[in-house]
Write an enzyme that holds these catalytic residues in place. Structure first.
Site, PDB file in Angstrom:
ATOM      1  N   SER A   1       0.829  -1.214   0.000  1.00  0.00           N
ATOM      2  CA  SER A   1       0.000   0.000   0.000  1.00  0.00           C
ATOM      3  C   SER A   1       0.861   1.260   0.000  1.00  0.00           C
ATOM      4  O   SER A   1       0.427   2.313  -0.466  1.00  0.00           O
ATOM      5  CB  SER A   1      -0.917   0.004   1.226  1.00  0.00           C
ATOM      6  OG  SER A   1      -0.187  -0.361   2.381  1.00  0.00           O
TER       7      SER A   1
ATOM      8  N   TYR B   1      14.929  -4.889  15.330  1.00  0.00           N
ATOM      9  CA  TYR B   1      14.731  -4.784  13.881  1.00  0.00           C
ATOM     10  C   TYR B   1      15.880  -5.473  13.136  1.00  0.00           C
ATOM     11  O   TYR B   1      15.646  -6.267  12.212  1.00  0.00           O
ATOM     12  CB  TYR B   1      14.639  -3.307  13.492  1.00  0.00           C
ATOM     13  CG  TYR B   1      14.478  -3.063  12.003  1.00  0.00           C
ATOM     14  CD1 TYR B   1      13.265  -3.323  11.375  1.00  0.00           C
ATOM     15  CD2 TYR B   1      15.531  -2.567  11.241  1.00  0.00           C
ATOM     16  CE1 TYR B   1      13.118  -3.093  10.012  1.00  0.00           C
ATOM     17  CE2 TYR B   1      15.386  -2.328   9.881  1.00  0.00           C
ATOM     18  CZ  TYR B   1      14.168  -2.595   9.268  1.00  0.00           C
ATOM     19  OH  TYR B   1      14.024  -2.371   7.918  1.00  0.00           O
TER      20      TYR B   1
ATOM     21  N   ILE C   1      16.140   4.453   2.651  1.00  0.00           N
ATOM     22  CA  ILE C   1      15.196   4.706   1.562  1.00  0.00           C
ATOM     23  C   ILE C   1      14.113   5.677   2.030  1.00  0.00           C
ATOM     24  O   ILE C   1      13.594   5.544   3.147  1.00  0.00           O
ATOM     25  CB  ILE C   1      14.525   3.377   1.094  1.00  0.00           C
ATOM     26  CG1 ILE C   1      15.579   2.275   0.854  1.00  0.00           C
ATOM     27  CG2 ILE C   1      13.677   3.617  -0.155  1.00  0.00           C
ATOM     28  CD1 ILE C   1      16.609   2.567  -0.200  1.00  0.00           C
TER      29      ILE C   1
END
Ligand code: NAP
Length: 244
Positions: free
Chosen positions: A11, A152, A185
């Site tokens: 999405s 993470y 990014i």
């Protein structure tokens, strides 16, 4: 096998760019979202207006049942998934000492269990066809380690282990498994890092800029393409030279 792709978490951000890139390259694409139905449907409309074959499916990758239902929905609409991109992910910043049991489990549930569920859901058809491609999205932090992002980084290192191990196990069955490890990014995820840190990260990137979602989509497209048919078990770092 027909060109039918499922991109988890498409999405927004990197997944969105991957879905767009694949759709433009002739793949029928299932756009998966968790909460942002508005974004997923806007992308679906944009791509179908361009003549691409796309569908939208809600699923929380933490749930095996929801992932299986999504793969079944793709099968009904397009056919069996021949390309799976395990992209859905979350990140959180904080000192290791402050990581709660719940946060640790949550991180693994989305970033690792999600890929586990999706791989197991698409594999029966791929094994039957003796063909298929899986592309996992890791991170440079999973390769190098990351202060204040220990949980993470652990999940992203697990994705590298998943990629290499699954590639070995599935190669005799004609299924390729590869991985892209993005650097910094420009997506919503970067908000987690904090605005003041971003220019620092850009400066630390030898190519002198942040990556775009499209930079990563191009790397995924390489692994998706038949021209990489002799490539499996690889981790392609797309980070502007950050961890050189
Ligand atoms: P993002 O902009 O925050 O987008 C995350 C995507 O994952 C969204 O589409 C979101 O869906 C989906 N998602 C989150 N939890 C989900 C769940 N439980 N089930 C299904 N979908 C879920 O993140 P991004 O930067 O594009 O990151 C994409 C991948 O690249 C992640 O695996 C991330 O770890 C990796 N990566 C990113 C960077 C970076 O600098 N941005 C660097 C290295 C690696 P909704 O919108 O519907 O909530």
């Amino acid at each position: 096998m027909e060109k039918i792709a499922l991109v988890t978490g498409s999405s927004r951000g990197i997944g969105r760019a991957v879905a767009r890139e694949l759709a433009h390259s002739g793949w029928a694409v299932c756009i998966n979202y968790h909460e942002r139905r508005d974004c997923a449907e806007a992308l679906c409309k944009e791509l179908s207006d361009e003549g691409c074959r796309v569908m939208v499916q809600q699923a929380d990758v933490r749930s095996r049942e929801q992932v299986e239902a999504m793969v079944a929905a793709v099968r009904r609409q397009f056919g069996d998934v021949s390309l799976l991109v395990n992209n859905a992910g979350i990140s959180r910043q904080g000192l290791f000492q402050d990581v709660s049991e719940d946060l640790w489990r949550e991180m693994f549930a989305v970033n690792v269990d999600g890929a586990f569920h999706a791989c197991q859901a698409v594999l029966p058809a791929m094994l039957h066809q003796h063909e298929g491609t899986i592309v996992n999205i890791s991170s440079i932090w999973g390769l190098r380690g990351a202060s204040c992002e220990v949980a993470y980084a652990c999940t992203k290192a697990a994705i590298v282990g998943l990629t290499r191990s699954l590639a070995m196990e599935l190669a005799p069955s004609g299924i390729r498994v590869n991985c892209v490890a993005p650097g910094v990014i420009q997506t919503d995820m970067l908000k987690e890092v904090g605005e003041e840190i971003v220019p620092q990260l850009q400066e630390e990137t030898p190519l002198g800029r942040l990556g775009t979602p499209e930079d990563i989509a191009h790397a995924v497209a390489f692994f998706a393409d038949q021209r990489s048919s002799f490539v499996t078990g690889q981790v392609l770092t797309a980070d502007g030279g950050f961890i050189l």
